[in-house]
Design an enzyme around this catalytic site. Structure first.
Site, PDB file in Angstrom:
ATOM      1  N   LYS A  49     119.047 102.562  92.445  1.00  0.00           N
ATOM      2  CA  LYS A  49     120.752 102.479  92.675  1.00  0.00           C
ATOM      3  C   LYS A  49     121.120 103.085  93.688  1.00  0.00           C
ATOM      4  O   LYS A  49     120.932 104.281  93.557  1.00  0.00           O
ATOM      5  CB  LYS A  49     121.069 102.716  91.112  1.00  0.00           C
ATOM      6  CG  LYS A  49     122.642 102.562  90.712  1.00  0.00           C
ATOM      7  CD  LYS A  49     123.299 102.824  89.548  1.00  0.00           C
ATOM      8  CE  LYS A  49     124.719 102.380  89.141  1.00  0.00           C
ATOM      9  NZ  LYS A  49     124.955 102.927  87.788  1.00  0.00           N
ATOM     10  N   SER A 124     126.857  99.531  85.141  1.00  0.00           N
ATOM     11  CA  SER A 124     127.144  99.286  86.974  1.00  0.00           C
ATOM     12  C   SER A 124     125.757  99.227  87.420  1.00  0.00           C
ATOM     13  O   SER A 124     125.638  98.797  88.773  1.00  0.00           O
ATOM     14  CB  SER A 124     127.915 100.606  87.240  1.00  0.00           C
ATOM     15  OG  SER A 124     127.197 101.660  87.001  1.00  0.00           O
ATOM     16  N   SER A 148     126.056 102.139  81.638  1.00  0.00           N
ATOM     17  CA  SER A 148     125.493 101.469  82.651  1.00  0.00           C
ATOM     18  C   SER A 148     124.288 101.325  83.008  1.00  0.00           C
ATOM     19  O   SER A 148     123.743 100.410  83.756  1.00  0.00           O
ATOM     20  CB  SER A 148     126.175 102.235  84.036  1.00  0.00           C
ATOM     21  OG  SER A 148     127.587 101.993  84.181  1.00  0.00           O
TER      22      SER A 148
END
Length: 588
Positions: A49, A124, A148
Site C-alpha cells: 500500500k 482504504s 481499511s
C-alpha cells in the site's frame, strides 16, 4: 527470469486493471530480486500500500503532490518480508491518506471490485486487496485504522489479519490516526497470511508481549455475536446466520450480546474530536493544497483541525467508558464474531452518498482499534452474488485465539487468481509466537493429554497441543492411586524405557499458575526427550510410588492401563490408535 515473474507481467495486461497500482516495479529489477531470494517467503510476490515506505518509490498515500521524492529505505514491515524472500512488485492504490472504506477516493482512479466491476473494492487498502484477489500478488501489505485492511479483504473474498496494536512496527508508515494505526497482511489463504504476519511482526520489542497470553483457543470456545445487527442487508444477515450455525456445528458456544456500545464507539472515530488525529498527520498539507486533495478527503481532514483540545480529552474519556462497557459484555467470551461489513455498495451508490455509505461500512470495524482488539477477517461464503466475510475479534494479545476461531469460521470462496500464483504456505505456529511471545513447552503423560480428564487444565490456560513426543529410554512409569488416575513419571537411568506422551505449549505465567495449583504428589521438572531436547515435564515425589503399579511396559500413551480404555477398539496387534499412537499397548 522465473515463470512466476513472467506470469505477473502477462497478467497485468490480461486483467487490465491499471487503477490497482500507483507504481509497478521494473521487470528486470523484479526478476533479479526474485531469482536472488531465499527464506520462508521465497517465490511470493508482494504488493505494498502506497502509504508504506518502499525504497525507490514516493510514498504519496494516493496524493501525487504530497511526495515526489522516493523513499530512502523500506519500512521495517516491508524490509522483514523482503528479507524472508518476498519480492516487491509495486505499490498499490488506496483511498487518499487512508481516509475511507470504499476504495474510490483517489486521483489514480477508483479501484473496482475484483469480482463485480460495478461495485467498490473497499478501502482504504483497495489496491492491495484486489492485487491479491486477482493473483497479481501472493501477499500484500495494507493498513487498518477504521477497517481499511478488513473491509477490502471481505469484499474480495480473501484473508486479512489485523494484529494487536504495536506488534507490527508503524515506522515508515504515513499515519492516518497515529494512536490507532495498524499494519496488516492480506493473502488468499489463512496459512499464508499467518506465516507472512509472523515475519512482518518480527521480534523487536516494539510492544512487549505479556507473559500470560493464550496460544490457542479452547476446544469449545465461547463466541459472542451482536444481538442486533444494524444496517445489515437481508442477504448478508442470512449469510451471517449460516456462519454462526457452522460454528455451532463445530462445538462453538454462541452468546448474543448487546451491541450499542460498540456502535457508539464506531461512530466516534469520525464523528467526534478523535478525527483530529487525521489533521495532526497531514492537515497542514491538506489545508495549504486544497486543489491537490480529493474533495471528500479534504473536507474530512480540514474539518478535523477545528476541534479544540478539550473536546479531544472528552472524546478519549468517552471511548474509555465505551470500551469498559463493551469489554464487560465480552467477559467470559473468547472472541466476538461480526460481519466485516453490512453491505456491498455499488460504485454508483458511493458516488451518490460518499459520506453516508462510508459511515455505514464502518459499523463493524471502526471500534476495533479504539478498543485495542485484534482481528482476523476471513471469507465466509456469499451473500447473494457478493463475497461475504466475517471478522473474529479478540482482546489485545489474543491474536492466536482469533486465528484459531477464524479457521472455524472460514469458508473459502471461488478465486479469480491468475495463473502462476504461488500455492499456500504451511503454518505450523500462530504468528504471534514468531513475534516473540514467551512460551514454555511441557511434556505430559496420561491425564493431561487431549481427550483425557485433565486436558482442561491445559486448554483453560490457552495452551496449544504440539503433538506426541517420547522420552529417552531412562524413565519408568507408575499408575498412581489418585482421582482421577494419574501416571507418575520417574527418572531411572539404566533401568528405564522410552515413554510416550505429548507436548503442550503455553505461556510462562500460565505455567506458573498451573504449578501453583499442582496437587501432591505431582511435581514439575526437567524431562529429557529423544534427540537431546529437555523440556519441563511431570514427575512425582518418591513416596507416592509405594504400592503404585509399574506400567512402564505399556509405554505411556493415553494413561489408562485396563479394560476401561474406550478411545478405540484394540487392533489385532493389541495396540491403541488413540490420537495417532500406534505404539501404546493396551493393558490387561
Amino acid at each position: 527470469m522465473s515463470d512466476r515473474v513472467d506470469a505477473f507481467y502477462e497478467a497485468l495486461v490480461q486483467v487490465d486493471r491499471p487503477e490497482v497500482w500507483i507504481d509497478v516495479a521494473d521487470r528486470k529489477a523484479v526478476s533479479a530480486e526474485f531469482d536472488a531470494t531465499h527464506g520462508p517467503l521465497a517465490g511470493l510476490l508482494l504488493a505494498v500500500k502506497n502509504n508504506v515506505d518502499v525504497e525507490g518509490y514516493p510514498t504519496t498515500a494516493a496524493c501525487p503532490d504530497f511526495a515526489t521524492l522516493p523513499a530512502a529505505d523500506d519500512a521495517p514491515a516491508v524490509a522483514r518480508l523482503r528479507a524472508a524472500g518476498a519480492t516487491v512488485v509495486g505499490t498499490t492504490n488506496m483511498d487518499q491518506f487512508a481516509t475511507g472504506l470504499v476504495g474510490q477516493r483517489s486521483p489514480y482512479g477508483g479501484v473496482r471490485n475484483a469480482h463485480r466491476h460495478d461495485f467498490v473494492s473497499g478501502g482504504s487498502s483497495s489496491g492491495s486487496a484486489v492485487a491479491v484477489a486477482l493473483g497479481l500478488a501472493d501477499i500484500a501489505i495494507g493498513t487498518d485504522t477504521a477497517g481499511s485492511g478488513r473491509v477490502p479483504a471481505a469484499f474480495q473474498g480473501i484473508v486479512g489479519i489485523k494484529p494487536t496494536l504495536g506488534l507490527v512496527s508503524t515506522d515508515g508508515v504515513l499515519p492516518a490516526c497515529r494512536s490507532w494505526d495498524a499494519v496488516t497482511i492480506m493473502a488468499r489463504d489463512l496459512d499464508t497470511a499467518d506465516v507472512a504476519m509472523g515475519v512482518m511482526a518480527g521480534d523487536d520489542g516494539t510492544r512487549p508481549i505479556p507473559s500470560d497470553i493464550p496460544l490457542a483457543a479452547p476446544p469449545n470456545p465461547i463466541v459472542a455475536i451482536p444481538a442486533d445487527l444494524p444496517y445489515l442487508a437481508p442477504d448478508w444477515a442470512d449469510a451471517f446466520d449460516r456462519c454462526v450455525e457452522r460454528l455451532r456445528s463445530q462445538g462453538v458456544e454462541i452468546r448474543p450480546i448487546p451491541f450499542a456500545s460498540f456502535v457508539d464507539a464506531a461512530r466516534m472515530l469520525y464523528d467526534s474530536a478523535l478525527v483530529a488525529e487525521r489533521h495532526a498527520s497531514v492537515g497542514a498539507f491538506v489545508d495549504s493544497h486544497p486543489d491537490a486533495v480529493d474533495p471528500v478527503v479534504g473536507q474530512i481532514i480540514s474539518r478535523a483541525g477545528q476541534y479544540p483540545a478539550s473536546e479531544m480529552v472528552t472524546a478519549l474519556a468517552r471511548v474509555e467508558e465505551l470500551r469498559s462497557e463493551s469489554m464487560a459484555l465480552l467477559d467470559g467470551c473468547d472472541a466476538l464474531l461480526v460481519p466485516t461489513a453490512p453491505e456491498h455498495p455499488s460504485i454508483a451508490e458511493v458516488a451518490a452518498d460518499p459520506v453516508g455509505v462510508n459511515a455505514r461500512l464502518g459499523t463493524y470495524t471502526n471500534f476495533t482499534n479504539l478498543f485495542d482488539l485484534c482481528g482476523v477477517a476471513v471469507p465466509a461464503g456469499t451473500a447473494g452474488p457478493a463475497q461475504f466475510g466475517v471478522t473474529v475479534l479478540a482482546p489485545a494479545f489474543h491474536d492466536a485465539v482469533a486465528l484459531d476461531i477464524a479457521r472455524l469460521a472460514h469458508e473459502p470462496t471461488a478465486s479469480v487468481a491468475a495463473a502462476g500464483c504461488a500455492g499456500p504456505l504451511v503454518s505450523t505456529t500462530p504468528w504471534i509466537e514468531q513475534a516473540g511471545a514467551p512460551t514454555v513447552d511441557v511434556f505430559v503423560v496420561g491425564a493431561h493429554l487431549p481427550g483425557q480428564p485433565l486436558e482442561h487444565e491445559m486448554t483453560s490456560r490457552g495452551a496449544r497441543y504440539l503433538g506426541a513426543a517420547w522420552t529417552t529410554p531412562d524413565y519408568r512409569l507408575y499408575a498412581l492411586e489418585t482421582t482421577p488416575p494419574k501416571p507418575g513419571l520417574v527418572y531411572s537411568p539404566g533401568r528405564g524405557s522410552t515413554i510416550e506422551g505429548g507436548i503442550w505449549r503455553l505461556s510462562p505465567a500460565s505455567l506458573a499458575s498451573f504449578l501453583k495449583e499442582l496437587p501432591a504428589p505431582m511435581t514439575l521438572g526437567r524431562v529429557e526427550l529423544g534427540g537431546g531436547r529437555g523440556v519441563v515435564g511431570f514427575g512425582c515425589s518418591p513416596d507416592a510410588l509405594e504400592g503404585a503399579q509399574d506400567v512402564t511396559e505399556f509405554g505411556g500413551g493415553c494413561g489408562i492401563w485396563d479394560e476401561e480404555c474406550q478411545h478405540d477398539q484394540p487392533s489385532t496387534t493389541g495396540s491403541c490408535d488413540y490420537h495417532g499412537c500406534t505404539t501404546h499397548t493396551k493393558g490387561p
